[in-house]
Design a protein around this motif. Sequence first.
Motif, short mmCIF file in Angstrom:
data_model
loop_
_atom_site.label_atom_id
_atom_site.label_comp_id
_atom_site.label_asym_id
_atom_site.label_seq_id
_atom_site.Cartn_x
_atom_site.Cartn_y
_atom_site.Cartn_z
N PRO B 157 0.79 -1.23 0.00
CA PRO B 157 0.00 0.00 0.00
C PRO B 157 0.83 1.28 0.00
CG PRO B 157 0.02 -0.93 2.17
CD PRO B 157 0.72 -1.91 1.29
N ARG B 158 0.20 2.34 -0.42
CA ARG B 158 0.82 3.67 -0.36
C ARG B 158 0.50 4.27 1.01
NH1 ARG B 158 0.94 1.17 -5.12
NH2 ARG B 158 1.63 2.45 -6.83
N GLY B 159 1.43 5.08 1.50
CA GLY B 159 1.20 5.72 2.80
C GLY B 159 1.68 7.14 2.76
N GLU B 160 1.53 7.82 3.89
CA GLU B 160 1.86 9.24 3.97
C GLU B 160 3.25 9.58 3.41
OE1 GLU B 160 2.23 11.93 7.76
OE2 GLU B 160 0.42 10.71 7.83
N LYS B 161 4.27 8.88 3.90
CA LYS B 161 5.64 9.16 3.43
C LYS B 161 6.10 8.13 2.39
CE LYS B 161 7.06 12.30 6.57
NZ LYS B 161 6.77 13.66 6.18
N ARG B 162 5.22 7.25 2.04
CA ARG B 162 5.59 6.20 1.08
C ARG B 162 4.58 6.20 -0.05
NH1 ARG B 162 9.74 6.87 2.71
NH2 ARG B 162 10.62 6.02 4.59
N GLN B 163 4.55 7.31 -0.79
CA GLN B 163 3.54 7.50 -1.82
C GLN B 163 3.69 6.54 -3.00
OE1 GLN B 163 0.87 9.64 -2.02
NE2 GLN B 163 1.19 10.20 0.10
N ARG B 164 4.89 6.04 -3.21
CA ARG B 164 5.07 5.15 -4.37
C ARG B 164 5.05 3.67 -3.99
NH1 ARG B 164 9.94 8.61 -6.40
NH2 ARG B 164 9.83 8.97 -4.18
N GLY B 165 4.64 3.42 -2.78
CA GLY B 165 4.41 2.04 -2.35
C GLY B 165 5.55 1.10 -2.64
N TYR B 166 5.21 -0.09 -3.05
CA TYR B 166 6.22 -1.13 -3.21
C TYR B 166 7.11 -0.87 -4.41
CZ TYR B 166 3.80 -3.12 -7.23
OH TYR B 166 3.26 -3.30 -8.45
N GLU B 167 6.65 -0.06 -5.36
CA GLU B 167 7.43 0.09 -6.60
C GLU B 167 8.80 0.71 -6.35
OE1 GLU B 167 4.10 2.02 -7.74
OE2 GLU B 167 3.52 0.71 -9.40
N GLU B 168 8.83 1.78 -5.53
CA GLU B 168 10.12 2.43 -5.30
C GLU B 168 10.41 2.65 -3.83
OE1 GLU B 168 10.49 6.00 -7.73
OE2 GLU B 168 9.14 5.02 -9.15
N ASP B 169 9.37 2.81 -3.04
CA ASP B 169 9.57 3.28 -1.67
C ASP B 169 9.78 2.19 -0.63
OD1 ASP B 169 9.52 5.85 -2.35
OD2 ASP B 169 7.49 6.28 -1.69
N ARG B 170 9.48 0.97 -1.00
CA ARG B 170 9.57 -0.08 0.02
C ARG B 170 10.42 -1.23 -0.47
NH1 ARG B 170 5.25 0.86 3.73
NH2 ARG B 170 3.47 1.68 2.61
N GLU B 171 10.98 -1.90 0.47
CA GLU B 171 11.79 -3.06 0.16
C GLU B 171 11.35 -4.21 1.05
OE1 GLU B 171 15.88 -3.86 -1.69
OE2 GLU B 171 15.47 -1.89 -0.87
N ALA B 172 11.20 -5.40 0.48
CA ALA B 172 10.84 -6.56 1.30
C ALA B 172 12.03 -7.50 1.37
CB ALA B 172 9.64 -7.29 0.71
N ILE B 173 12.36 -7.92 2.58
CA ILE B 173 13.44 -8.90 2.78
C ILE B 173 12.84 -10.09 3.51
CG2 ILE B 173 15.61 -9.32 4.01
CD1 ILE B 173 16.08 -6.21 3.47
N VAL B 174 13.07 -11.27 2.96
CA VAL B 174 12.51 -12.47 3.58
C VAL B 174 13.65 -13.39 4.01
CG1 VAL B 174 11.04 -14.48 3.24
CG2 VAL B 174 10.41 -12.31 2.20
N ILE B 175 13.66 -13.78 5.26
CA ILE B 175 14.66 -14.72 5.76
C ILE B 175 13.90 -15.98 6.13
CG2 ILE B 175 16.46 -15.11 7.49
CD1 ILE B 175 16.43 -11.94 7.76
#
Lengths: 155, 406
Positions: B157-175
């Motif tokens: 999802p997009r949020g206040e400081k993360r307007q571009r969501g998963y495309e550019e603003d977020r990173e997922a790391i899975v261990i």
Amino acid sequence: MVSVMEVYQLLPKTNCKKCGLPTCMAFAVELLGKRKAIEDCTPLVEEPKYEKKLAGLRELMAPILSADATETGMVIHPEKCYGCGNCVVACPVNVANDPKGTAIGRGPVSRKAILVVEDGVVKCVNLDECRRFGPNKVLCNACIVTCPSKAIEFI
Amino acid sequence: MAFCTGCSLLCDDIEVDFDGAKVKRTMNLCRKGRAHYDSLRVDRLAPAVDGSAASIDEAISKAGELLAGAEKLLLFGWGNSTLAAQQAGIGLAKKLGSVIDDPSSYSQGLITEKILAGDLPSCTFDDVRNFADVSIFWGDDPSSSHPRHLSRFSYFPRGEKRQRGYEEDREAIVIDVRKSPTAQIAADGFFKIPPGGDAEFAEALMATLGGKIPKVEDKKRMLNLGTKLRKAKFGVIFTGLGLAHSMGGDLDAFFSLVGKLNELSRFSVIPTLGDYNTRGFNQNLFDETGSVNSVSFADGVAHGPEFGIAKYLDSCDAVMVVGADPVAALPAPLTKLLSGIPMVAVNSHRTLTTDAAKVTIPIGVAGLEVGGSALRTDGVKVDFDAVVKSDYLPDVEVIERIMEAV
């Protein structure tokens, strides 16, 4: 996803122009875009030496011509879908049309959303809003890459 | 709008049409939630005493008798109960001087306890959605267990400081030990570890953050991960059963890693809990006693692993299980032990535990048939009302009536 080359390989490749197009490659493009039918290629249907190719082509085109596929070529396998809604939230059109719903991770509140989760599985509505729809289509794949179970594909 | 109590995300944007008790159409409900709604008509529990049908009043008075006659009583479960029922349950444990425990004693209780005590930084899901730029899923596969986790809060999802969501603003790391569905979404952010290798991975990452060369096979990738975490502005670690079970009771390597990460940047921890109100029980018991599980009221208040279900079953002579299914969840030797102990089972549905119980008492499904409130897995309180009419009693009423019967 079926490519033009795969279709072309199953055509007579004689460029006979009987379908009204200059080359077999052009016919392959039109066939894939559903603007021509397999029957428009008369040599393929009539001449017995192309029998194998015709059978192969019908098999290849079956999912594309079937009723399951939407006009953008999207096929949803409901039996694989978890209903997680990743595609609903990731779809750029959903986000643009529904800033108070899908854009912030909630269920759609706008009627213009393309993908919605109904009865626990994803469903495609408002197909004409999809970026893959119409002549100026963009080959967007946001809903496929975000799917954890490979329940969505384009053919 | 309806609520879903199918998992600890407590989704609140559900639309549902009923045709009598049958669910006609649902919107926004994931497959797991839909099954939760559909389960209203499947395999419901009936009141019974010693395997034969009884009225609910008989069952409650028999339960009261059984509990009052016990010397060493264990009250177990509580993850699928409303906050009010949990408080009543703690009251019952106090009154009877019994032991009270929940499944967190063999899962993520340690992490929740640290969070509640303020030793481990945590945040709410809304903070995650608005601010988080790095989401780490450690031994956790919410795509399978909590289907809407990633789409509602942690990645897409997009949020206040993360307007571009998963495309550019977020990173997922899975261990994780396997390429789970969540790991498939994370793609390049997936770190595969051998089973039981969590502590080693935490130590290697700690060394990397300390500027040393980690002792792992792919050093470059680990160094890149270290840089990524160092640069993170708001990181969140979602922990799952994988982490808790792999490290056993010793999560120190993980806790010191979180401490180190917080020296360099800001990292919070949110456990991904299974039952919808495990967090609520942990909070209730913590407020009352300072511990989240395994508490004995026999002689004042005592806490320790000996009062967890895994150890206490050896010595107890009666069990009451509320809204849980330990017979299905515990390993075979403990299950055998448990099925030999006189048991009262309070549940909305028939389970293996209710089959093994001497007395069974049915309750309504919270959030669907009866109202109440619960804590989401991040600690936010959610109040819900009933969405469908039913004759089943709310869990809190059953516990209070058992208390009277005792």
